[in-house]
Design an enzyme around this catalytic site. Structure first.
Site, PDB file in Angstrom:
ATOM      1  N   ASP B  61       0.871  -1.088   0.026  1.00  0.00           N
ATOM      2  CA  ASP B  61      -0.152  -0.021  -0.071  1.00  0.00           C
ATOM      3  C   ASP B  61       0.854   1.258  -0.167  1.00  0.00           C
ATOM      4  O   ASP B  61       1.661   1.356   0.908  1.00  0.00           O
ATOM      5  CB  ASP B  61      -0.815  -0.042   1.138  1.00  0.00           C
ATOM      6  CG  ASP B  61      -1.821   1.123   1.253  1.00  0.00           C
ATOM      7  OD1 ASP B  61      -1.792   1.881   0.510  1.00  0.00           O
ATOM      8  OD2 ASP B  61      -2.724   1.096   2.267  1.00  0.00           O
ATOM      9  N   SER B 142      -2.130  12.525 -13.421  1.00  0.00           N
ATOM     10  CA  SER B 142      -3.164  13.786 -12.697  1.00  0.00           C
ATOM     11  C   SER B 142      -4.348  13.464 -13.240  1.00  0.00           C
ATOM     12  O   SER B 142      -4.764  12.626 -13.693  1.00  0.00           O
ATOM     13  CB  SER B 142      -2.300  15.045 -13.142  1.00  0.00           C
ATOM     14  OG  SER B 142      -2.919  15.950 -12.618  1.00  0.00           O
ATOM     15  N   TYR B 156     -10.424  14.430  -4.155  1.00  0.00           N
ATOM     16  CA  TYR B 156      -9.505  14.119  -5.292  1.00  0.00           C
ATOM     17  C   TYR B 156      -8.850  15.147  -5.922  1.00  0.00           C
ATOM     18  O   TYR B 156      -7.514  15.113  -6.241  1.00  0.00           O
ATOM     19  CB  TYR B 156     -10.409  13.017  -6.210  1.00  0.00           C
ATOM     20  CG  TYR B 156      -9.777  12.622  -7.566  1.00  0.00           C
ATOM     21  CD1 TYR B 156      -8.772  11.434  -7.161  1.00  0.00           C
ATOM     22  CD2 TYR B 156      -9.862  13.291  -8.729  1.00  0.00           C
ATOM     23  CE1 TYR B 156      -8.086  11.053  -8.257  1.00  0.00           C
ATOM     24  CE2 TYR B 156      -9.082  12.482  -9.602  1.00  0.00           C
ATOM     25  CZ  TYR B 156      -8.296  11.368  -9.674  1.00  0.00           C
ATOM     26  OH  TYR B 156      -7.699  10.695 -10.437  1.00  0.00           O
ATOM     27  N   LYS B 160      -4.774  15.919  -6.239  1.00  0.00           N
ATOM     28  CA  LYS B 160      -4.171  16.042  -7.729  1.00  0.00           C
ATOM     29  C   LYS B 160      -3.398  17.286  -8.035  1.00  0.00           C
ATOM     30  O   LYS B 160      -2.362  17.357  -8.728  1.00  0.00           O
ATOM     31  CB  LYS B 160      -5.106  15.709  -8.805  1.00  0.00           C
ATOM     32  CG  LYS B 160      -5.834  14.148  -8.773  1.00  0.00           C
ATOM     33  CD  LYS B 160      -4.513  13.044  -8.927  1.00  0.00           C
ATOM     34  CE  LYS B 160      -4.989  11.588  -9.132  1.00  0.00           C
ATOM     35  NZ  LYS B 160      -3.669  10.738  -9.184  1.00  0.00           N
TER      36      LYS B 160
END
Lengths: 370, 239
Positions: B61, B142, B156, B160
């Site tokens: 992970d 991205s 999110y 990014k």
């Protein structure tokens, strides 16, 4: 000298004792000031070996607890290591009970990872060659899951693997961190390059520094594998041709560079080999003009190597100063830069009495395994 | 020249990461795929090996702090020093996507761990050796959401946007070292992640990840085509 027990932050904030052998003087600095002690054209050579999680706790087939400390990365399913008795790093290695004596064929378990003893070294029955029950990806995954970095009793707690890495280490060859390079930050390395100092790498499989087995400890460092890239050999040659200095970061780099030169009639050569070279005050230095290293006690074998770079009296007074000024020792401790005058570099041919340098891992060492 | 480059791709078991691993291996790269679940990862590796390519699996992970040096060490032991690092693994956060005011702080933290801090840690472990050798490439996968603020894409999009800026900042600090950074917006692709974010979308209108992977692979072969720190969309790259 007290061992450093905390991780220094920033890593280049540790103290740096600079010894100028040519002028027979020393001064106090900090590791981030390293660039100002080197000149444009000088070359700094680091060991880019990353530190392995080389300590594995397990049991024998009879259920006796043991610890295996690997000497390096396994090749296929095979690995070499030193067996320690019950306990862990909290106990000094020399105070650990001896492990049971294992015959070839004996089985060790590290959780679900199984290893069989293939051979024992003539040097000590605790120095083993092992065959694991898996290889490649599966063995690496098990080692990195089960293994811990090798630690010593001056640390109170188990530290994570990342604590034992330099900022440039990438090849997992080292049983213990090549710790002389730990105080180097990228800020320092980029400042060195901006100043015109070359920063180049080799890889040297730094081994264990103590095992608690008197026979093994007396023989340390054991023969170690190294690899010198063409770019590094060329940079060293250019520095020498220009009368500039080659500064090794750590005794592993000294062993690799001088070991290679000893192997090739005095000239450094790119490539992979194995060395058991041990330098001392009588050794000719063919390649290295300076050394960045940790703080070492005069009783340690490392200290003997320092005498190849500076006279014993200067080293002794520098050590006395460092001890009274509270310098810290061991892998998270303070640093020392020893600069020998380039002219002191010996261009002598290898002495017939100098120690053997084996060209291949399969040489004499293998013959000593029974 | 892409042949024999050692490439590590995170999020390598599915979607774009899996396709990229396959395309790179076909070009002769030595590929290490990293993902959390071993089973799909092992399938992705088997797929590449069946085609005669070299691939290795590391189950980890990337948001796990203690896994970083284990991943870096295993990867270098398997394929030698890493030449190219592709940060492709990412999480949307909770789906169906939520408004920021409905997002728990811990959920934002998790997104940042996975999409920003994890890549930062792995870059720290792998870029030092690249800078020492004088060459290397780090690719950040991205999103359009890094530029445009879309409702419900906040966690999110923030991660990014930060990842893009991480690449620009690294590029500025490491100018002259030979290590390059680039962010690529792959555009909308027919992947499980897209389906989780926009279940109503018609897959036939979305790009196939293999097509995008081929464009990224060409950039990896010739990274000097872009300035270090640049951000491009895959649509702008030659097919």
């Amino acid at each position: 000298m007290k061992p450093a027990t905390q991780l220094p932050d920033p890593r280049d904030g540790v103290r740096l004792l600079v010894l100028d052998a040519a002028r027979a003087r020393f001064s106090d600095a900090t590791a981030d000031e390293l660039p100002r002690w080197l000149d444009p054209g000088d070359v700094l050579v680091v060991n880019d070996a990353a530190t392995l999680p080389a300590s594995l706790h397990g049991v024998t087939a009879r259920g006796d607890p043991i610890e295996l400390r690997l000497l390096g990365l396994p090749e296929g399913a095979r690995a070499r290591g030193v067996l320690l008795g019950a306990g862990d790093f909290h106990t000094r290695t020399e105070h650990r009970p001896p492990p049971p004596v294992l015959e070839p064929g004996a089985v060790l378990w590290f959780a679900e990872l199984r290893a069989q003893v293939i051979a024992r070294a003539a040097l000590s029955p605790r120095l083993l060659e092992l065959d694991f029950d898996r290889e490649g990806e599966a063995l690496l995954a098990a080692l990195y899951r089960l293994g811990r970095p090798v630690q010593y009793a001056y640390h109170a707690v188990q530290l994570p693997l990342y604590a034992f890495q330099t900022v440039y280490g990438g090849r997992p060859w080292a049983a213990e961190m090549p710790s002389a390079g730990r105080p180097l930050s990228w800020s320092s390395l980029l400042a060195l390059r901006a100043r015109g100092v070359g920063v180049f790498a080799l890889t040297h499989a730094a081994g264990l520094s103590a095992t608690g087995d008197p026979a093994i400890d007396a023989a340390l460092p054991l023969p170690e594998r190294f690899e010198i890239p063409e770019t590094t050999a060329a940079a060293v040659a250019r520095a020498h041709a220009a009368g500039a200095r080659v500064v090794a970061v750590g005794t592993t780099v000294v062993r690799a560079l001088e070991g290679s030169a000893a192997l090739h009639g005095g000239a450094l050569q790119a490539g992979t080999a194995e060395t058991d070279l041990i330098l001392d005050h009588g050794s000719p230095r063919r390649v290295v003009d300076g050394l960045l290293t940790g703080m070492h006690e005069p009783s340690e074998s490392h200290f003997r190597l320092l005498s190849a770079f500076a006279p014993g009296e200067l080293l002794a007074s520098a050590h006395a100063h460092a001890a009274s000024a509270g310098y810290l020792s061991h892998e998270f401790g303070d640093s020392m830069l020893i600069l020998a005058a380039p002219a002191a570099r010996s261009l002598a041919r290898p002495r017939s009495g100098s120690r053997r340098v084996a060209a291949a891992t399969a040489g004499l060492l293998a013959a000593r395994w029974g | 020249m892409i042949h024999r480059k050692s490439v590590l791709v995170t999020g390598g078991s599915r979607g774009l990461g899996r396709a990229l691993g396959r395309v790179l291996a076909r070009g002769g790269c030595r590929v290490v795929l990293v993902a959390r679940e071993l089973e799909p990862l092992a399938q992705a590796v088997a797929e590449i090996r069946a085609e005669g390519g070299e691939a290795h699996a590391i189950a980890a992970d990337v948001a796990d702090k203690d896994a970083v040096y284990a991943v870096a060490g295993q990867a270098a032991a398997l394929v030698g020093p890493i030449d190219v690092l592709v940060h492709n693994a990412s999480t949307l956060g909770p789906t169906p996507l939520r408004l920021l005011l409905d997002t728990e702080c811990e959920q934002l933290e998790r997104v940042l761990q996975m999409n920003l801090v994890g890549p930062f840690r792995l870059t720290k472990a792998l870029v030092g050796p690249m800078a020492l050798r004088g060459s290397g490439l780090v690719v950040h996968v991205s999103s359009d959401a890094a530029i445009e603020a879309y409702p419900r894409w906040g966690a999110y999009g923030v991660s990014k946007a930060a990842l893009d800026h991480l690449g620009r900042s690294f590029a500025a600090e490491l100018a002259g070292t030979g290590v390059r950074f680039v962010s690529i917006d792959p555009g909308e692709m027919d992947t499980a992640m897209h389906a989780a974010a926009m279940p109503e979308a018609d897959p036939s209108t979305l790009a196939q990840p293999e097509l995008i992977a081929a464009r990224i692979a060409r950039l990896i072969a010739e990274p000097e085509r872009l300035q270090s720190g640049a951000r491009v969309s895959a649509a702008e790259l030659p097919p």
